[in-house]
Each structure stands twice: as structure tokens, then as C-alpha cells.
Design a protein around this motif. Structure first.
Motif, PDB file in Angstrom:
ATOM      1  N   LYS A   1       0.820  -1.109   0.173  1.00 18.77           N
ATOM      2  CA  LYS A   1      -0.130  -0.065   0.064  1.00 18.77           C
ATOM      3  C   LYS A   1       0.992   1.119  -0.043  1.00 18.77           C
ATOM      4  O   LYS A   1       1.796   1.213   0.898  1.00 18.77           O
ATOM      5  CB  LYS A   1      -0.911   0.074   1.324  1.00 18.77           C
ATOM      6  CG  LYS A   1      -2.057  -1.033   0.960  1.00 18.77           C
ATOM      7  CD  LYS A   1      -3.007  -0.695   2.217  1.00 18.77           C
ATOM      8  CE  LYS A   1      -4.103  -1.745   2.202  1.00 18.77           C
ATOM      9  NZ  LYS A   1      -4.395  -2.402   3.732  1.00 18.77           N
ATOM     10  N   PHE A   2       0.407   2.487  -0.616  1.00 13.58           N
ATOM     11  CA  PHE A   2       1.220   3.312  -0.869  1.00 13.58           C
ATOM     12  C   PHE A   2       1.645   3.816   0.647  1.00 13.58           C
ATOM     13  O   PHE A   2       2.883   4.471   0.663  1.00 13.58           O
ATOM     14  CB  PHE A   2       0.538   4.475  -1.457  1.00 13.58           C
ATOM     15  CG  PHE A   2       0.390   4.385  -3.079  1.00 13.58           C
ATOM     16  CD1 PHE A   2       1.116   3.165  -3.535  1.00 13.58           C
ATOM     17  CD2 PHE A   2      -0.008   5.454  -3.915  1.00 13.58           C
ATOM     18  CE1 PHE A   2       1.099   3.283  -5.253  1.00 13.58           C
ATOM     19  CE2 PHE A   2      -0.118   5.055  -5.170  1.00 13.58           C
ATOM     20  CZ  PHE A   2       0.575   4.184  -5.536  1.00 13.58           C
ATOM     21  N   TYR A   3       0.895   3.855   1.389  1.00 10.97           N
ATOM     22  CA  TYR A   3       1.285   4.668   2.757  1.00 10.97           C
ATOM     23  C   TYR A   3       2.249   3.974   3.491  1.00 10.97           C
ATOM     24  O   TYR A   3       2.818   4.310   4.734  1.00 10.97           O
ATOM     25  CB  TYR A   3      -0.107   4.966   3.672  1.00 10.97           C
ATOM     26  CG  TYR A   3      -0.798   6.174   3.169  1.00 10.97           C
ATOM     27  CD1 TYR A   3      -0.147   7.358   3.392  1.00 10.97           C
ATOM     28  CD2 TYR A   3      -1.932   6.151   2.318  1.00 10.97           C
ATOM     29  CE1 TYR A   3      -1.096   8.637   2.842  1.00 10.97           C
ATOM     30  CE2 TYR A   3      -2.477   7.129   1.889  1.00 10.97           C
ATOM     31  CZ  TYR A   3      -1.862   8.280   2.154  1.00 10.97           C
ATOM     32  OH  TYR A   3      -2.858   9.612   1.738  1.00 10.97           O
ATOM     33  N   HIS A   4       2.258   2.666   3.243  1.00  7.74           N
ATOM     34  CA  HIS A   4       3.398   1.657   3.795  1.00  7.74           C
ATOM     35  C   HIS A   4       4.501   1.642   2.990  1.00  7.74           C
ATOM     36  O   HIS A   4       5.527   0.759   3.288  1.00  7.74           O
ATOM     37  CB  HIS A   4       2.586   0.480   4.153  1.00  7.74           C
ATOM     38  CG  HIS A   4       1.699   0.376   5.247  1.00  7.74           C
ATOM     39  ND1 HIS A   4       0.467  -0.482   5.048  1.00  7.74           N
ATOM     40  CD2 HIS A   4       1.308   1.500   5.796  1.00  7.74           C
ATOM     41  CE1 HIS A   4      -0.294  -0.081   6.009  1.00  7.74           C
ATOM     42  NE2 HIS A   4      -0.165   1.113   6.557  1.00  7.74           N
ATOM     43  N   SER A   5       4.393   2.145   1.848  1.00  8.90           N
ATOM     44  CA  SER A   5       5.889   2.041   0.746  1.00  8.90           C
ATOM     45  C   SER A   5       6.934   2.841   1.174  1.00  8.90           C
ATOM     46  O   SER A   5       6.637   3.926   1.608  1.00  8.90           O
ATOM     47  CB  SER A   5       5.218   1.890  -0.653  1.00  8.90           C
ATOM     48  OG  SER A   5       4.139   1.376  -0.858  1.00  8.90           O
ATOM     49  N   ASP A   6       7.959   2.611   0.811  1.00  9.73           N
ATOM     50  CA  ASP A   6       9.179   3.496   0.670  1.00  9.73           C
ATOM     51  C   ASP A   6       9.317   3.973  -0.444  1.00  9.73           C
ATOM     52  O   ASP A   6      10.008   5.052  -0.701  1.00  9.73           O
ATOM     53  CB  ASP A   6      10.159   2.511   1.022  1.00  9.73           C
ATOM     54  CG  ASP A   6      10.358   2.098   2.568  1.00  9.73           C
ATOM     55  OD1 ASP A   6      10.359   2.735   3.413  1.00  9.73           O
ATOM     56  OD2 ASP A   6      10.383   0.914   2.684  1.00  9.73           O
ATOM     57  N   ILE A   7       9.186   3.119  -1.556  1.00  6.96           N
ATOM     58  CA  ILE A   7       9.419   3.760  -3.068  1.00  6.96           C
ATOM     59  C   ILE A   7       7.940   3.648  -3.554  1.00  6.96           C
ATOM     60  O   ILE A   7       7.464   2.484  -3.743  1.00  6.96           O
ATOM     61  CB  ILE A   7      10.529   2.975  -3.665  1.00  6.96           C
ATOM     62  CG1 ILE A   7      11.844   2.968  -2.915  1.00  6.96           C
ATOM     63  CG2 ILE A   7      10.772   3.285  -4.881  1.00  6.96           C
ATOM     64  CD1 ILE A   7      12.838   2.004  -3.250  1.00  6.96           C
ATOM     65  N   ILE A   8       7.753   4.734  -4.453  1.00  3.39           N
ATOM     66  CA  ILE A   8       6.676   4.392  -5.148  1.00  3.39           C
ATOM     67  C   ILE A   8       7.234   4.448  -6.787  1.00  3.39           C
ATOM     68  O   ILE A   8       7.852   5.562  -7.094  1.00  3.39           O
ATOM     69  CB  ILE A   8       5.477   5.527  -4.950  1.00  3.39           C
ATOM     70  CG1 ILE A   8       4.897   5.392  -3.785  1.00  3.39           C
ATOM     71  CG2 ILE A   8       4.508   5.567  -6.007  1.00  3.39           C
ATOM     72  CD1 ILE A   8       4.001   6.242  -2.874  1.00  3.39           C
ATOM     73  N   LEU A   9       6.716   3.611  -7.779  1.00  7.26           N
ATOM     74  CA  LEU A   9       6.927   3.853  -9.206  1.00  7.26           C
ATOM     75  C   LEU A   9       5.625   3.980  -9.889  1.00  7.26           C
ATOM     76  O   LEU A   9       4.731   3.117  -9.514  1.00  7.26           O
ATOM     77  CB  LEU A   9       7.708   2.510  -9.397  1.00  7.26           C
ATOM     78  CG  LEU A   9       9.016   2.225  -8.647  1.00  7.26           C
ATOM     79  CD1 LEU A   9       8.922   1.206  -7.794  1.00  7.26           C
ATOM     80  CD2 LEU A   9       9.934   1.883  -9.743  1.00  7.26           C
ATOM     81  N   ALA A  10       5.509   4.994 -10.564  1.00  3.64           N
ATOM     82  CA  ALA A  10       4.151   5.333 -11.546  1.00  3.64           C
ATOM     83  C   ALA A  10       4.679   5.883 -12.633  1.00  3.64           C
ATOM     84  O   ALA A  10       5.638   6.747 -13.107  1.00  3.64           O
ATOM     85  CB  ALA A  10       3.350   5.859 -10.419  1.00  3.64           C
ATOM     86  N   SER A  11       3.366   5.850 -13.389  1.00  4.47           N
ATOM     87  CA  SER A  11       3.423   6.565 -14.637  1.00  4.47           C
ATOM     88  C   SER A  11       2.753   7.775 -14.394  1.00  4.47           C
ATOM     89  O   SER A  11       2.051   7.932 -13.311  1.00  4.47           O
ATOM     90  CB  SER A  11       3.080   5.966 -15.789  1.00  4.47           C
ATOM     91  OG  SER A  11       1.442   5.813 -15.613  1.00  4.47           O
TER      92      SER A  11
END
Lengths: 526, 597
Positions: B282-292
Motif C-alpha cells: 500500500k502506498f502509505y506503507h511503501s518506501d518507494i513508489i513507481l508510477a507513470s
């Protein structure tokens, strides 16, 4: 008829506390002779710290003559306002901050540090008020305090100064003091005053009240301000839900207008808050009256408190002229308009009504007739209420039409007239209402509009005040001239009010669902 | 230039060190050098006092993933120093042409280069580039070589991973310390402030699922010794699948970009724990977000209706924009709106421990601490404006550009007409007016249209629509290929155009970017507006050359004509070359023709 019934229910509700409040002596007070004896002892033991401090003529009663002072003293000792410290649960040191001691003290004599004295000087606080004289030395000596004083007597500075001074001596401590206030307006006002007084120390305060976003408040709290001014509901909300926020470093707790806090059913919430506060702290409790509930709160939160009482029971200042007008109910509006637009035209005044509807209606009515009136009541949004108050303070509107929401705590220094459109429900409220005028040594006028239905209530207030009011003479002819235009404006006003109500309904429906119940507890009930 | 090869070698040395370091903690050469050249005062303060019982608990990542010194000099600041930003462009002996926000950046770099004997010039190029990245300076790399950019991307991956691990370690250390302290005494005035409002710290904006696939795989590769959760699902959704081979006629950069899964609607969170790399967290638990851009924008704006939720990008500390030139071809507005909603005050607490949030987050200064890294094949006005508006990094900004040799053909006649345009907003009107008043009559009189095979190239779809309507009104025979044209319409237009039934063909840059058609029968090329990518110019000229070699057109009759205004400076420079453009800049008449060769 309908109105009449309303009165009765209201009366019944407030009657109980009212009776007790009439006497300031706590229930478990020893006999009178004991007390008198103890006063002497007390004054001897506490000469340095307390009683000698409670001196100087009150700035509020400057123009009281010498004879007047003597009379007062007699009266107050008769009231036995003073009680010995000692054993027993209901006992507390009592210090009487009585007007009329010979010497007059300055803030410097109260051992207030120079920095604060300078600020006070620039803020035009030259002499400490009686409550300040009485309480500051005790507070500086590290005692817990119970302050019995009305609004407008300088309470805020009385607790702010000792806190600020303590803060000066330990500059690195944050989340140092917490001040609980019953209403949002009062919280903002206390914060303003504290910041003004502590400006030279660079004190940071933060207001935590309901009706505002949690997130900015959480951020403000995490910046660790020195002083938090809060209404209890929202403070508890933050203590429970905002991670990383605690009051473990708290050194000072102030409960302002404790009677009001408890009237608003904040009792259980305050209990919960007290549980998470560190026991090693200083606690000041201020209240206009000493009720059972306040007594309980005192036992719960204070340790070996000293009681500081200033003025005797329901007393109005000498510079206040009080009148009444006996008028028929149907001509109430016309008489009001006559007073506002003719007799007192152009002066700043507060008109008190009993209901929100009346406040709204009268402000519209007056506006239609060309007077700059603004309503203040509990159905306005938080920003609306602050806005109304600021407009009035700034002088862009000179008539404030308020329900009892404005009757307490708000310091509006330049009101010339108070008009009770509806008679006050009880003498306590009456005192609070007329306390808006004749402040800080100024003169003021209060006019009560008494209709045929209000006579009983009015006489009760007169009795509580201990004096008969004079009737205000008016030219009947001039009033009747206004009748027609007022009637026209009344119809128009009712129309506008209906529109306003409908708008309110549409807007209100969504909002009520969202905001929690506790969140709105610090909102005035009307 | 051997840059890419050297960057690759840098990558491989990293890998070697990685495998070594899993057993012990060897001093990594990069870090050694850094210690040599960082101001002396910084080093001992940071290292002493902080080494407690934590040494044993270091995660099994290589030492090169930690970079505590530059981390501290960048983030452990009470508030961002405000320096006036004046961009200056200089030619640096090692880095080439660079634009910096603060000349000091270069001098630091210069001492770095001279203080240590570098075996080769290029090696100092790559080490300096990595030095900027690792010192949290905003970097914009404009490099047309795909391999170079891939190497740069790997550098950013390892930097991002190092950042996440360093932060995580500090947070864990402080948590342990706080827990210990609370039991002894509760003097907590010295609160440890070491984090942001929300957990995500690194944001990768990538153009396609395939690029995401490559980045994630690289990160997993770096994080040796970590298990990977949801790897299979990731392979299914992001992996190449059954690859469709490209036709041989497509150019390399096209194949490179569209290989694998070229879907541009995705977002994925990556969470690093002590033992695992968890994908699809989940985004709030992530360290890295990869997205377009599209994938991220749809999250931010879909929530906007019920209050807006951009809170998870409120505490991004490293932003990486990959292949900005491709992102521009997708939809640049999305990139803009993502940057605008980044590092704002969050609207909800999201279980954030406020006593641990850094002071500059609380005072709303987060944007001044975010490192923005951009990699692009070439700079264009949008990237420059984006950087000047959103790059507030207190450590400064460095833009590395190229010196362009130009793409002009030595044989074919090319005429570039400069027209005056005072305001970029009025640019389309100026062009249209010049086209209808000057170019069209010239064509009609000169018989250019009747001859057929006239390719009109436009960089903007809106201009193409305008031109189409104009041709419709004046009754020209023309075909129209833009990015929205259906396959059958494209086929028909191409066939009719090459057979001469359509005299004119309108062709947009985006259509070319996504399809790379090989158009036949082109006898004249008219550039209504210049292509941003210089390769496209080369290909357009290639159409002409093909017609000539097929015998469909004569060399003397085949011409390239182009319109440009002063706002096209960057595009023109890439086409005529940096040297040639310097001369064109000086000429400032009403409308000037520049003829090549």
C-alpha cells in the motif's frame, strides 16, 4: 403564553445552582465566629505572601470614595468571605483580594520580572487588579490556586503572569502550560492576551478548539508551543488520536471559568485529561462561582490550594447606571428602535436577546432601519462568530446583537450601553451581561426592557442585586412616531429571516453528520 | 564518447563490491574519496556519538548503499538556507556544457577532480555525476544516448535505495533509543525528529511498465539477501510477456523505448523491510513508489472529489523523472500537476507520529529538501520551466546538456525561415498567418502543390487541426495523419499520398513518435513547426532521400522548408548544431531565411 412557559422551564433549570451561588461560603464552612477568628490568624500567617498583596484600589472602582471603601469592607467581612486553611476536605486557604488596602502596589512590587513589567506598561496595564494582587504572589510562591472572580477582573493576566515568569526561568521547556477554557471565543481571547503579555519573551501559544481542522492543529502541537489554550473536547481528541503528542512535560494547568466548563458537561472529559497529566504540576482553577461541581473538580485536581476571592457576591460596579423600562410586549421592538436609533444613536452597544431567532431578527431589523448591527450567536459558524466579534471590536459595526454566548468572558472594552431586550434569566447571567459595560473604570449604562410578562423575573433580579433600579424616562410621543416604520421593517425582517433559515437548513444538514458530538461540545448552547 | 561504457563499468564495480560487502564492511572507494574532500568539520561530528549498539543490526546491504555524511549535510538542517538562485551556464572541462544554480557546485567538483589523480577524464565524469546525485543535488541529465541514460537510471536506483535504507536505519535506531529512554526517565524534550509525515520517500516517474520492470529488477538485484514478495504477480503484470517483434524498419530508439510492456497506466509501491522487498504494498506503507504520470495522476485526482489525497507524496525526498522527453509525448500536464501537489501539507494524519516529524516538514519547507533528478534525451522548454518552478532544493541544481553537432543533410536544400513572434502564447497565430499569407500563395504560384508529395509536419496536434480545417475550406486535396487517426485511415492516407492522389499530407510529431511510419512519395518537406527530437528531422529528410534514390523525385526539386520563431531555440539548435545556431541567433530581421547547405 408560549413565551411564559418557556420562562418557567428555564427558571426551574437554573434555580438550583443559583441558590447556592448566592452565598460564596462553601458548604462545609465552620461557624462564623470560628471564621472571624481564623481570619485574624490567617492574616497574620500569610501577611507576607497574600493579604498584604491584595491591596490597592481596584482600577475598576477608582472613583469610589473613601467612605465607600469602608462600607465595602464592612460588608465583605460580614459576608465572611474568608476562610482558614486547614484540615478537612473542603478546606482551603482563602485570601481576600479586597479593594481598599492602604498602599497601592505595582507589578514590580509583586516580583514580576522587568521584561514582563515593561510589556505590561506598554499594554497600559499600570496597576495590578485586586485578583492579580492577590493571586500572583501566591502563584509565584508555587501554590495551587482557586480564583473566584468575575470576568473582566483581570483573571487572564493573573494566571498568565506567573506562568510566563516561570517560563522565563526555564526557557527550553515546551508544552509548558495548558489553559482550558469553555468556549472557542474565550480560548482565542486568552491566547491573544497571553501572547501580548509574553510577546517580549517570544512565547508561542497554540489554540486547540473544536470546529477547526485537526491536521493543522496536530502540526501546531508538534512544533511544541509553550502554552496551549484549548477547549477540553478537542484537547482530549488530540491526546487520544494524535500520535506523538502528550502533555507529560506539562508544568501548569489552568481551568478558566470552571463553573462554565462543568455546566457544559465537560466534567468527564476533564477527568480523562487530568488522568494523563503529570501529578507534579501547578494547577489554577478560576470560576465565577463556587458550585458543588467546581468543589468536586477542585478536590480532583488541586493539591493544598489557596483560595483567592475578590469581589463579594453579585455586585455591580458603581460607575454603572442601571435602568428599566416598563413597556407593553407588542411595542418592544419600537421601544428598542427608539433607544438605539434616537436616544443612544451612534454609541457602541450590545443588545442581549434570549433566542437566536431574536438576535438574528433584531439585527436585520436594525440594519433595515439604518443602524449598523451585527448578530453573534451559536448558530453562526466559528469563523462567522469570530468575524462578527472582530467587526464589532474594530468599530465597523457599533451594535452587537447577541445571545448569552457573548455574555461571558469576551473582553470588549468600549461598550457604552447594554440593552437587555429580553430580561436575563437569572441574576448570574444579568451580572455577566452588564459586565460588558462600565469596565476598567469607564462609566456605562444598562437598560432593561421589561414587559408585562417579565415583571416577576425582574423583581427577582432586583432582589438579588439588592437595589431598586430607576425607570428610564422617555417621550411616549417620539416612540409612537416610529411605530409605523418599525412595523414595516418588522415584516421585511421576518421575510429575510425565513430565507436565512432555509439556507441554514440546506447547509446544516451535511455538516452535522460529519462533526462528532464531542467536537461540538465547546460550542455555546443558547 | 565512451561515457556509457564507463558508467556501465561503474555499475559492475558496484556489483562486485556488493557481493564482497555482504560478508564484511569494506571501505568503499567512493566513500573514501568523499571523506577526503568533504570539509573536515563535517566528518567527525556526524560519526562520533552515534555509534552505539546499532553496529550489529546493520542490514545485509552493501556499505555503498549507505551515505550518511551527505545525507546528514542535506537533511539534518533546521531550516533550508535561502540562497538567491541565478542560473549560469558554463562549459566545464569534465562535464561539458552545464547550467548550475550555484557556481560553488562546480568548484567543489573541480577540487574533487584535481585532488585525486583520475586515470581518465571520462571516469571523473561518471564519478562526478554520481557525486552530485549522492550529495542530493538536483540533477537534470540531457543525453541522447539511450545506454547512457540507462546507466544513469541504475545510478539513481542505487542512490534511492541507499537513501531509503539510511533513513530507515536512523528511524529504527532512534525508536530503539526512545523506547529505552522512556523506561528510565521521561525527559523527552530532546525528541528525535527523523522522518516525514508519511512513509514514501522516493518517487520514480516512469514512462512505461517495461521501464518500471527494469527499475524494480535492478533494485531487487541491489538488495541482495532480501526475499521478494509478489514477484510472480509483478512478472505477470509488468514483465515483457510474449514479445511482439518490431519490424526491421523501425529505428533503434523506438525499439528501445517500446520494447516489453509499453502500457503507460500503472503505479506500484515497494516496501523494504529487514528481510524482504515487498512489491505491491500500500502506498502509505511503501518506501518507494513507481508510477507513470497517468497512473499517479489518476490516484491524486480521483480522490480529489472527496477531499483530495496527495498526502502519500507529501514526504517524498527523492523524485526521479525518467525519460522526460517520452513523458512529454504522453501528457506533460500530468507531470506538472503531480509536481504541484507534491510536498504539500498532508490533509490527514495517516497515523503519523508528530513528535518524530522533522521541523522543516512542519514548517512546510519540504520542497526545499526534495532532490529532483531528471533524465531526458534532450531539454525542452517544459523541462526547463518545470525545474525553475519546482526545483527548490537548497543543495542546488545542475543541468548537464550536450553540444549538438546538428542533423543537417549536406546534399538536400534546406531553408529555415525565422519569423518574428513576441509572445509564445501568440506563436500559433503568427505561424498560421505566415503560412496562409506567404507560404500558400508561394506554393500555388510555384506549382509546388500540383507537383504533389508535399509533407507538412507539425509538432502540435492543435496546429494540425487548424491546418486541416483551413485546407478543407480552401478545397485542397490532402491526407491527415495524427496520433488519433485510425489505422485504416492512416493506411489510406499513406497509399493515396504515395500514389499522388493526395497532394499534401499533414503529419504530426506525436504520430511519428508512436508509429514511426516510413512515408513514401515525399518530394517536399515543410516543417510548420520543428520536431523536438532531432532524430525525427533526420528521418523526415530520410524520406526525401529515399524518394530521390527511388527516382521518384529529383534532388534539385526536393526541398526542406521550415518555420521557426525565437521560442524554438532549443529545437533549432539541435537540428542545425550548436555552432550553427550561434550565428542564427544574431540575425534579427523581420523574417529571415537561412539556407543550408
Amino acid at each position: 403564553m408560549d413565551r411564559d412557559r418557556q420562562h418557567k422551564t428555564k427558571k426551574r433549570k437554573i434555580l438550583k445552582p443559583h441558590d447556592e451561588e448566592d452565598e460564596l461560603v462553601p458548604p462545609a464552612a465552620p461557624s462564623l465566629s470560628d471564621l472571624v477568628a481564623s481570619i485574624k490568624k490567617n492574616t497574620q500567617t500569610q501577611t507576607q505572601t497574600a493579604v498584604s498583596a491584595g491591596s490597592g484600589k481596584s482600577s475598576g472602582i477608582k472613583n469610589g470614595g473613601d467612605g465607600d471603601v469602608k462600607k465595602r469592607r464592612k460588608q465583605s467581612s460580614g459576608d465572611s468571605d474568608v476562610e482558614e486553611a486547614g484540615e478537612g476536605e473542603a478546606s482551603a486557604d482563602v485570601v481576600e483580594g479586597e479593594e481598599g488596602e492602604e498602599e497601592s502596589k505595582s507589578f514590580k512590587d509583586l516580583e514580576i520580572i522587568d521584561q514582563l513589567c515593561e510589556t505590561l506598561e506598554t499594554l497600559k496595564f499600570h496597576k495590578p487588579t485586586p485578583i492579580q494582587q492577590a493571586s500572583i504572589p501566591l502563584a509565584l510562591a508555587g501554590k495551587d490556586l482557586i480564583g473566584l472572580a468575575e470576568t473582566g477582573s483581570g483573571k487572564t493576566a493573573a494566571f498568565a503572569l506567573p506562568i510566563l515568569q516561570a517560563l522565563y526561568h526555564s526557557p527550553h521547556s515546551t508544552l509548558f502550560a495548558c489553559i482550558l477554557a469553555p468556549t472557542r471565543e474565550l480560548a482565542f481571547q486568552i491566547s491573544e492576551q497571553t501572547e501580548a503579555i509574553g510577546g517580549s519573551l517570544g512565547v508561542k501559544t497554540c489554540v486547540i478548539v473544536g470546529g477547526m481542522d485537526m491536521m493543522p492543529q496536530a502540526i501546531a502541537l508538534s512544533k511544541r508551543p509553550h502554552i496551549i489554550v484549548a477547549t477540553p473536547g478537542r484537547l482530549l481528541d488530540h491526546l487520544e488520536n494524535t500520535k506523538g503528542f502528550s502533555l507529560r512535560s506539562l508544568k501548569y494547568l489552568v481551568m478558566d471559568e470552571a463553573d462554565r466548563l462543568l455546566d457544559l458537561d465537560f466534567g468527564p472529559i476533564i477527568e480523562k485529561i487530568l488522568k494523563v497529566l503529570p501529578p507534579q504540576r501547578h494547577t489554577y482553577l478560576f470560576s465565577a462561582t463556587m458550585t458543588d461541581k467546581v468543589e468536586r473538580l477542585q478536590r480532583m485536581s488541586l493539591t493544598n490550594p489557596v483560595r483567592v476571592a475578590v469581589s463579594s457576591k453579585y455586585q455591580t460596579v458603581k460607575s454603572l447606571l442601571q435602568y428599566f423600562m416598563l413597556i407593553p410586549q407588542k411595542d418592544k421592538d419600537t421601544y428598542l428602535v427608539y433607544l438605539v436609533a434616537e436616544k443612544f444613536a451612534g454609541k457602541t452597544m450590545i443588545i442581549f436577546t434570549r433566542t437566536i431567532m431574536d438576535a438574528q431578527r433584531i439585527s436585520v431589523l436594525l440594519r433595515l432601519l439604518g443602524c449598523s448591527a451585527i448578530p453573534l450567536h451559536g448558530q453562526l459558524s466559528q469563523t462567522g462568530r469570530l468575524g462578527a466579534l472582530n467587526k464589532f471590536k474594530a468599530g465597523s459595526r457599533n451594535i452587537l446583537v447577541a445571545t448569552d454566548v457573548a455574555a461571558r468572558g469576551l473582553d470588549i472594552p468600549t461598550v457604552d450601553y447594554v440593552i437587555n431586550y429580553d430580561i436575563a434569566g437569572d441574576s448570574k447571567t444579568y451580572i455577566h451581561r452588564v459586565g460588558r459595560t462600565a469596565r476598567a473604570g469607564r462609566s456605562g449604562v444598562c437598560v432593561n426592557l421589561v414587559t408585562q410578562y417579565d415583571i416577576e423575573e425582574f423583581t427577582r433580579i432586583e432582589k438579588a442585586l439588592g437595589k431598586k433600579l430607576d425607570p428610564l424616562e422617555v417621550e411616549k410621543g417620539e416612540v409612537s412616531l416610529l411605530a409605523e416604520s418599525v412595523g414595516e421593517a418588522q415584516r421585511q425582517a421576518i421575510k429575510e429571516i425565513k430565507e436565512w433559515q432555509e439556507k441554514k437548513k440546506e447547509k446544516g444538514a451535511g455538516r452535522k453528520m460529519r462533526t462528532g458530538k464531542r467536537d461540538n461540545m465547546d460550542k455555546e448552547e443558547v | 564518447m565512451t561515457f556509457s561504457a564507463l558508467l556501465d563499468s561503474f555499475g559492475s564495480t558496484q556489483k562486485k563490491q556488493l557481493s564482497k560487502s555482504s560478508s564484511s564492511h569494506p571501505e568503499e572507494p567512493l566513500q573514501k574519496r568523499r571523506k577526503l574532500h568533504t570539509p573536515v568539520s563535517e566528518i567527525p561530528v556526524e560519526t562520533t556519538g552515534d555509534d552505539g549498539p546499532n553496529d550489529g543490526s546493520t542490514p545485509p546491504f552493501g556499505d555503498e548503499t549507505k551515505n550518511p555524511i551527505s545525507y546528514k549535510t542535506h537533511f539534518d538542517v533546521e531550516e533550508a538556507p535561502r540562497s538567491s538562485v541565478v542560473l549560469s551556464t558554463v562549459v566545464h572541462p569534465v562535464l561539458g556544457r552545464v547550467t548550475v544554480s550555484n557556481p560553488q557546485l562546480l568548484s567543489e567538483c573541480a577540487t574533487d577532480g584535481s585532488g585525486r589523480s583520475q586515470p581518465a577524464e571520462a571516469s571523473s565524469y561518471q564519478s562526478q555525476l554520481s557525486r552530485y546525485v549522492r550529495n542530493y543535488v538536483d540533477v537534470a541529465l540531457a543525453n541522447p544516448s539511450g545506454a547512457d541514460r540507462e546507466a544513469f537510471r541504475r545510478l539513481v536506483c542505487s542512490h534511492g535505495l541507499a537513501h531509503v535504507l539510511t533513513t530507515r536505519q536512523i528511524v529504527l535506531k532512534n525508536s530503539a533509543r526512545l523506547a529505552k529512554r522512556n523506561t528510565c526517565d521521561d525527559d523527552e524534550t530532546d525528541a528525535r525528529r527523523d522522518q516525514g509525515f508519511t512513509r514514501p520517500k522516493v518517487l520514480f516517474i516512469l514512462p512505461t511498465r517495461n521501464s518500471c520492470y527494469e527499475v524494480v529488477n535492478h533494485i531487487i538485484g541491489l538488495a541482495q539477501g532480501h526475499d521478494c514478495e509478489n514477484k510472480q504477480r509483478f512478472n505477470e503484470e509488468y514483465g515483457p510477456g510474449i514479445a511482439k517483434p518490431f519490424s526491421d524498419t523501425k529505428p533503434d530508439d523506438f525499439k528501445n523505448f517500446f520494447r516489453g510492456n509499453s502500457d503507460d497506466m500503472f503505479r506500484i509501491g515497494v516496501k523494504l523491510t529487514r528481510k524482504t522487498v515487498k512489491l505491491f504494498s500500500k502506498f502509505y506503507h511503501s518506501d518507494i513508489i513507481l508510477a507513470s504520470p497517468l497512473g499517479l495522476k489518476s490516484v491524486i485526482s480521483s480522490a480529489a472529489k472527496d477531499g483530495g489525497d496527495a498526502d502519500f507524496i507529501s514526504s517524498i525526498e527523492i523524485l526521479y523523472l525518467d525519460s522526460a522527453d517520452s513523458l512529454q509525448m504522453q501528457n506533460w500536464d500530468h507531470v506538472e500537476s503531480i509536481l504541484a501537489s507534491m510536498n504539500q501539507m498532508p490533509k490527514n494524519a495517516h497515523d503519523c507520529d508528530f513528535s518524530r516529524v522533522r521541523n522543516w516538514y512542519l514548517s512546510g519547507d519540504a520542497a526545499s529538501f526534495r532532490q529532483t533528478i531528471v533524465s531526458t534525451a534532450f531539454l525542452f522548454p517544459e523541462t526547463n520551466s518545470l525545474l525553475s518552478r519546482y526545483s527548490k532544493n537548497h543543495s542546488g541544481l545542475i543541468k548537464l546538456h550536450q553540444v549538438y553537432p546538428g542533423e543537417l543533410s549536406p546534399y538536400i536544400s534546406q531553408v529555415f525561415t525565422k519569423i518574428q513572434s513576441t509572445n509564445p502564447a501568440l506563436d500559433p497565430d503568427v505561424r498560421f498567418e505566415y503560412f496562409t499569407k506567404t507560404v500558400m500563395p508561394f506554393w500555388k504560384n510555384g506549382g509546388t502543390i500540383d507537383k504533389g508529395g508535399l509533407l507538412v509536419f507539425l509538432s502540435s496536434y492543435l496546429d494540425a487541426i487548424r491546418l486541416r480545417n483551413y485546407f478543407n475550406k480552401t478545397g485542397q486535396s490532402f491526407g491527415d495523419i495524427n496520433e488519433y487517426t485510425s489505422a485504416s485511415d492512416v493506411a489510406r492516407s499513406r497509399a493515396y499520398f504515395s500514389s499522388g492522389r493526395y497532394k499534401i499530407l499533414i503529419y504530426t510529431e506525436r504520430a511519428h513518435y508512436f508509429r514511426r511510419y516510413n512515408l513514401k512519395g515525399v518530394q517536399n518537406v515543410f516543417l510548420y513547426s520543428m520536431p523536438g527530437n532531432a532524430i525525427f528531422y533526420r528521418e523526415l529528410v530520410g524520406f526525401l532521400r529515399e524518394s530521390i534514390s527511388d527516382g521518384k523525385s529529383q534532388l534539385e526539386d526536393s526541398k526542406v522548408r521550415a518555420l521557426f520563431t525565437q521560442w524554438d531555440a532549443l529545437k533549432v539548435e539541435r537540428i542545425v548544431g550548436s555552432a550553427g545556431y550561434d550565428e542564427m541567433k544574431r540575425n534579427d530581421g523581420e523574417s529571415v531565411d537561412f539556407e543550408f547547405p
